[in-house]
Design an enzyme around this catalytic site. Structure first.
Site, mmCIF file in Angstrom:
data_model
loop_
_atom_site.group_PDB
_atom_site.id
_atom_site.type_symbol
_atom_site.label_atom_id
_atom_site.label_comp_id
_atom_site.label_asym_id
_atom_site.label_seq_id
_atom_site.Cartn_x
_atom_site.Cartn_y
_atom_site.Cartn_z
ATOM 1 N N LYS A 238 8.494 3.599 -9.255
ATOM 2 C CA LYS A 238 9.107 3.327 -7.872
ATOM 3 C C LYS A 238 10.325 2.094 -8.234
ATOM 4 O O LYS A 238 10.053 1.779 -9.737
ATOM 5 C CB LYS A 238 7.461 2.341 -7.887
ATOM 6 C CG LYS A 238 7.813 1.546 -6.366
ATOM 7 C CD LYS A 238 6.774 1.080 -5.925
ATOM 8 C CE LYS A 238 6.772 0.074 -5.426
ATOM 9 N NZ LYS A 238 5.148 -0.334 -5.127
ATOM 10 N N SER B 259 2.878 0.218 -0.446
ATOM 11 C CA SER B 259 4.764 0.324 0.085
ATOM 12 C C SER B 259 5.268 1.616 -1.479
ATOM 13 O O SER B 259 6.155 1.355 -0.973
ATOM 14 C CB SER B 259 5.481 -1.267 -1.060
ATOM 15 O OG SER B 259 4.312 -1.242 -2.319
ATOM 16 N N SER C 283 -1.099 -0.904 -3.117
ATOM 17 C CA SER C 283 -0.122 -0.154 -2.152
ATOM 18 C C SER C 283 -0.167 1.054 -3.359
ATOM 19 O O SER C 283 1.481 2.114 -2.861
ATOM 20 C CB SER C 283 0.750 -0.879 -2.583
ATOM 21 O OG SER C 283 1.518 -2.238 -1.691
#
Length: 463
Positions: free
Chosen positions: A60, A135, A159
């Site tokens: 990420k 997210s 997330s």
């Protein structure tokens, strides 16, 4: 050609095919070849295959790396490259893994749909009109699409587990402090946790065993060695598993409810005892989270001012004007909203009414988990209230978007480990169930999840 080089070539081809997902922000064939060479060098130095040899991993883009930019999907960090690499990434590489790419996310990890990226939304890998969750939607989509077998995400309020459920993959959040946060761009420091996506629970366990363990560079890191995870449990005789009433409301999606009931039946048939429990302060979790997290974010994001690094607006006169112009240009709407909320609840006259009260509620939520785990060994719950919702469905209503996290953010507030496991489909859309364990019982949780995963058909219609 070495196994690592072959894996790098396959990953490059898969990344090219997946371009329509918009799930990656940075990758190149040259970097993949360099990662393969690094993996082979690690193997040669050890004289045997490291634990994750030749395993491509998506990271990420709020987890820093030296070789690729770290933008947090924000214009304010566009093109920024960190001078150091996150501990979790260093440990992956030491185990022979290869960083395949940096994945797209909601800007600064603030969102539940990956529609708030400055570089465009991530597509659901099966249903382009749906969101992949957030997210960490980019990492989830890449694992679900088969581009990489595992990926790193970050959890502040669910997330990883929420997008894992939406995309039909495994999402594991460790106990707070189990994995070093060094190199994770801070959102809410008392909640953040580097977490893992994978196609299977066993792969998540392999990654956790590599990236966990004390890190002197992180003051919140547990003073414990890396986690050792055993095989899936056989019989569950003597194991008590709680069903929290607050996680099974009357308006729960029928398919999600059916997935929980199906999992409960599986656990009973394996010898476990299912027990009704209560987590009475669950309904306050989302309001408490959306006070605590923005408050910490408003402080953490103050460093992005156009002076030290990142985007800088044209000269505006005095320093205050420069700060305002830079942050106004660099931050997206959702990030600005949360900074404003956070600054407000920390301001004089409102701190006691909002922030202090939210922290007190947080303590009550943690106490609920503590009390429940005096009665049971684990908890079973839905991961999300519904399957993946349509893109654009909730963007104009932030409160409705925040409610998508109602079953996942309590674990972050309490710091306990939790995992989402694919449990079938509702109307064709993936559905996940969630298992939770007491603080620091990460290995026990993963061993249970392996048992559950083995007994569930993730493609079966459960509605």
């Amino acid at each position: 050609m070495s196994a690592a080089a072959e894996a790098a070539l396959r990953t490059a081809e898969a990344l090219e095919r997946s371009a329509g997902l918009n799930a990656t922000l940075h990758w190149s064939p040259e970097l993949l070849r360099a990662e393969a060479a690094r993996a082979d060098a690690t193997r040669a130095a050890r004289g045997s295959d490291p634990a994750l040899y030749a395993t491509p991993v998506a990271v990420k883009d709020n987890i820093v790396t030296v070789e690729q930019p770290t933008t947090c999907a924000s214009k304010i960090l566009e093109g920024y490259t960190s001078p150091f690499t996150a501990t979790a990434v260093e440990r992956l590489r030491a185990a022979g893994a290869m960083v395949a790419c940096k994945s797209n996310l909601d800007e600064f990890a603030m969102g539940s749909s990956t529609e708030h990226s400055a570089f465009g939304r991530v597509m659901h890998p099966e249903f382009p009109d749906r969101v992949p969750g957030g997210s960490s939607g980019g990492s989830a989509a890449l694992v679900a699409a088969g581009v990489v077998p595992v990926a790193l995400g970050s959890e502040t309020g669910g997330s990883v587990r929420q997008p894992a459920a939406f995309c039909g993959v495994v999402g594991f959040k460790p106990s707070y402090g189990r994995v070093s946060r060094y190199g994770l761009v801070a959102f809410a420091s008392s909640l953040d946790a580097i977490s893992v996506f994978s196609g299977t629970t066993s792969n998540a366990a392999r990654v956790l065993q590599v990236i966990s363990g004390h890190d002197p560079l992180d003051a919140t890191s547990l003073l414990e060695p890396p986690v050792t995870v055993g095989p899936a449990r056989g019989s569950l005789a003597g194991v008590r598993i709680g069903l929290p009433a607050e996680y099974l409301p009357a308006d729960l999606d029928p398919g999600v409810r059916a997935a929980v009931e199906r999992t409960a039946d599986l656990l009973r048939s394996s010898g476990a005892e299912l027990v009704d429990v209560s987590l009475p302060h669950t309904r306050y979790a989302v309001p408490a989270y959306y006070i605590v997290a923005p408050a910490e974010a408003s402080s953490n994001l103050a460093r992005f001012d156009g002076v030290r690094y990142g985007h800088r607006a044209a000269e505006q006169g005095d320093v205050a004007a420069l700060y305002a112009a830079t942050r106004g240009e660099g931050f997206g709407a959702e990030v600005r909203r949360r900074i404003l909320v956070g600054s407000y609840v920390l301001s004089a006259g409102y701190y006691d009414a909002y922030y202090r009260k939210a922290q007190q509620v947080r303590a009550l939520i943690a106490a609920d988990f503590h009390d429940a785990f005096q009665q049971v060994d684990f908890l079973l719950a839905p991961t999300t209230p519904t399957p993946a919702f349509r893109a654009g469905e909730k963007t104009e209503d932030p409160v409705a978007m925040y409610q998508a996290d109602i079953f996942v953010c309590p674990a972050n507030l309490a710091g306990v480990p939790a995992i989402s496991v694919p449990a079938g489909r509702s109307g064709g859309l993936p559905v996940g169930i969630q298992l939770l364990a007491p603080y620091r019982k990460d290995a026990d949780l993963l061993e249970l999840a392996m048992t559950v995963e083995a007994g569930l058909d993730r493609q079966a219609e459960v509605r």
